[in-house]
Enzyme design. Structure first.
Site, PDB file in Angstrom:
ATOM      1  N   LYS A 168      15.040  -5.336  -2.050  1.00 28.85           N
ATOM      2  CA  LYS A 168      14.948  -4.598  -1.065  1.00 28.85           C
ATOM      3  C   LYS A 168      14.550  -5.906   0.235  1.00 28.85           C
ATOM      4  O   LYS A 168      13.674  -6.787   0.033  1.00 28.85           O
ATOM      5  CB  LYS A 168      13.490  -3.697  -1.072  1.00 28.85           C
ATOM      6  CG  LYS A 168      12.941  -3.061   0.164  1.00 28.85           C
ATOM      7  CD  LYS A 168      12.046  -1.983  -0.152  1.00 28.85           C
ATOM      8  CE  LYS A 168      10.750  -2.227   0.494  1.00 28.85           C
ATOM      9  NZ  LYS A 168       9.910  -0.876   0.163  1.00 28.85           N
TER      10      LYS A 168
HETATM   11  C1  5RP Z   1       5.301  -1.808   0.853  1.00 30.92           C
HETATM   12  C2  5RP Z   1       6.523  -1.248   0.649  1.00 30.92           C
HETATM   13  C3  5RP Z   1       6.708   0.025   1.279  1.00 30.92           C
HETATM   14  O1  5RP Z   1       7.353   0.846   0.045  1.00 30.92           O
HETATM   15  C4  5RP Z   1       7.845  -0.321   2.169  1.00 30.92           C
HETATM   16  O2  5RP Z   1       7.426  -1.173   3.286  1.00 30.92           O
HETATM   17  C5  5RP Z   1       8.748   0.972   2.664  1.00 30.92           C
HETATM   18  O3  5RP Z   1       8.033   1.668   3.644  1.00 30.92           O
HETATM   19  P1  5RP Z   1       8.357   1.541   5.156  1.00 30.92           P
HETATM   20  O4  5RP Z   1       9.740   2.156   5.428  1.00 30.92           O
HETATM   21  O5  5RP Z   1       7.161   2.296   5.703  1.00 30.92           O
HETATM   22  O6  5RP Z   1       8.318   0.246   5.497  1.00 30.92           O
HETATM   23  O7  5RP Z   1       7.274  -2.140  -0.117  1.00 30.92           O
HETATM   24  O8  5RP Z   1       5.105  -3.293   0.913  1.00 30.92           O
END
Ligand code: 5RP
Length: 304
Positions: A204
């Site tokens: 991610k």
């Molecule tokens: C925290 C994460 C969150 O799950 C991720 O950031 C997704 O959430 P958002 O779309 O609110 O950023 O990995 O570190």
């Protein structure tokens, strides 16, 4: 005991047809074992090859985040539109109905809270035995490439990869960018590639305006984008659209869904972009239509 099978003459082996052997639909994942692929197919929809992950694990370091005060009331009703839920084991056990049929990605790293001066000082916060017990499809771990705790967080990831591979559970590496680092394609290429090289099943990362296609091209496993901080709905849909057009395999979106003025409408609009390839303009029109319906529900018939 089964009865003896005497119907030999009627059997049909079709010996002239070679056994079918389909390639797995996900980038870089064909050589994985059956259990891992089966779990990945609960995260990514095999029809589109993409996923809408609903992320609401923010409480693991920042407590009751805006929009997540009551997960039972605000998030559970969204689950029917999510391919995958990304959360902590505490929320999964206490609040998520076990009848949810999509994939579950469990937050597996943690330690420092928002009160700490170093958010990157994370440890592994979940055993693989617990992930198996909770029927997780994947575990998620922050990796701070270039950060103060780079080595430690890479080690967290590789330990989870080793344990996950033993049990057929995927590891999602979350590339976390410290404030001191520049969020550009060059950094994202470096961070995502290192995570993939060291074994992450998928990665991610954040979308970047310039050259995001080079980030997905250089990463040999699927990439999903984080939603990031709340944007106006149309802009968030544009980011999702640009990301999937440039090779992302979906989104892992939190605040841009659950902090939307209509989270149910927003998650459906995000699905339209990710799975149906709708343009941000069409998806935003869908959002407005659904949100207007919620705002002015049809008048109940007299006497109802
Ligand atoms: C925290 C994460 C969150 O799950 C991720 O950031 C997704 O959430 P958002 O779309 O609110 O950023 O990995 O570190």
């Amino acid at each position: 005991m089964p009865e003896e099978d005497h119907s030999q003459a009627s059997k049909d082996y079709r010996s002239e047809i070679p056994q079918r052997s389909e390639r797995f639909f996900l980038k870089g994942s064909n050589e994985l074992d059956w259990g891992m692929k089966n779990r990945l197919a609960s995260i990514f929809d095999p029809r589109s090859g993409r996923t809408v992950m609903l992320a609401f694990d923010h409480g693991y370091f920042q407590g009751p985040t805006t929009g997540l005060e009551r997960i039972d009331l605000d998030i559970v009703p969204l689950a029917r539109w999510a391919d995958t839920l990304m959360c902590t084991r505490g929320i999964l056990r206490s609040t998520i109905p076990p009848t949810f049929r999509g994939g579950v990605v469990l937050r597996a790293s943690g330690g420092p809270s928002i009160l700490s001066d170093d958010l990157s000082n994370e440890a592994i916060a979940l055993s693989m035995e617990e992930a198996v017990r909770l029927n997780a499809a994947a575990v998620a771990v922050q990796v701070f490439i270039g950060g103060k705790n780079e080595r430690q967080t890479v080690r967290n990831m590789t330990r989870l990869v080793d344990a996950g591979n033993r049990h057929g559970i995927a590891t999602l590496a979350v590339t976390a960018v410290g404030r001191e680092l520049t969020r550009d394609a060059r950094y994202m290429r470096l961070a995502t590639r290192i995570c993939a090289e060291l074994g992450a099943t998928y990665v991610k990362t954040y979308f970047v305006d310039e050259g995001f296609d080079t980030v997905t091209a250089a990463c040999p496993v699927p990439i999903v984008i984080a939603g990031g901080k709340k944007l106006p709905e149309k802009e968030a849909l544009e980011v999702a659209w640009r990301a999937v057009q440039q090779g992302a395999s979906g989104v892992d979106m939190g605040r841009n869904i659950f902090q939307s003025r209509d989270p149910q409408a927003m998650i459906q609009a995000v699905r339209a972009v990710v799975h149906d390839g709708e343009t941000p303009e069409h998806a935003f029109a869908l959002f407005e239509e659904l949100a207007n319906r919620t705002a002015s529900p049809a008048t109940a018939p007299a006497g109802a």
